[in-house]
Enzyme design. Sequence first.
Site, short mmCIF file in Angstrom:
data_model
loop_
_atom_site.label_atom_id
_atom_site.label_comp_id
_atom_site.label_asym_id
_atom_site.label_seq_id
_atom_site.Cartn_x
_atom_site.Cartn_y
_atom_site.Cartn_z
N LEU A 165 46.40 60.25 30.25
CA LEU A 165 47.58 59.94 31.04
C LEU A 165 47.92 61.21 31.80
CD1 LEU A 165 49.84 58.01 28.48
CD2 LEU A 165 48.55 57.03 30.38
N ASP A 166 48.27 61.09 33.06
CA ASP A 166 48.61 62.26 33.84
C ASP A 166 49.76 63.02 33.20
OD1 ASP A 166 46.63 61.73 35.65
OD2 ASP A 166 47.95 60.73 37.11
N ARG A 167 49.83 64.29 33.47
CA ARG A 167 50.81 65.16 32.82
C ARG A 167 52.24 64.64 32.99
NH1 ARG A 167 53.99 69.36 34.42
NH2 ARG A 167 53.14 69.32 36.53
#
Length: 274
Positions: A165-167
């Site tokens: 999952l993106d930051r």
Amino acid sequence: MNMKRKREDMEIVWQTPANPPERHDYVFRNGIRYVRPYYFEFISHVKNRWAGKTIVDLFSEEFKGRPRDYYESAVKSGRIQVDGQKVHLSYVVQSSQKISHFLHRHEPPVMSWDVEILCEEPDVLTVCKPASVPVHPCGQYRKNTVVGILQAEYGLAPLFPVHRLDRLVSGLLILARSASRADLFRQQIESGAVQKQYIARVIGVFPDKQQVVNANVNYNAREGRSTVEVGDDQGNSTASLKGKTACTKFTRISTNEKHSIVSCEPVTGRTHQV
């Protein structure tokens, strides 16, 4: 007294890849999670073409991101070592020797939200990843990561992320307890047996009919940003556009006329697609 305590909190320490993240590595202030600064050991081994060079010449010629006087200072202070030992400026390296370069690391802060464990099984762990925290070590982040926090606060290691999952994104994250189990999960995701769904809150009234967006996502890994290009209004192909093709289905769940809750279902899996 407060200034002294802050200086002690942020005292710089020396660490190697063998040092796992620990609970005392973190400092919490005003809802923010900080990591105490540290020097981290980056390891390389002398290649055949490097052999016979002095340690300073080697770094100056092969790693040009820093000036020569920096490398001279690093060798003198012991921040550059050979086989775990300090050496002099004219030291000549030999093939296969281990070179350690200790670099100052001051990780970016993240929000202090907990990484909540939702389900813990012998071979898999499911957690709620908070926004602002990267999944695994990357770039400037090593300890301020989901994997690092779980190891420091719960002693859970090793962990193998099944997906990312993106930051800046929060949501469910599956981590395997073994590399073989992680490979099995990845195969299921790639085969379409497992699907991802994101829930987003957007400004305005989203259309009530499902929207399918086809675009090309061009991810710049160095800047950590993406640009998007779409075809023209005549429905021409996106094959000539930059980046990788991406398809996402958007469906409105509800709206209060000011904001809308939208289901986002990625058909493809591109970085920054949603």
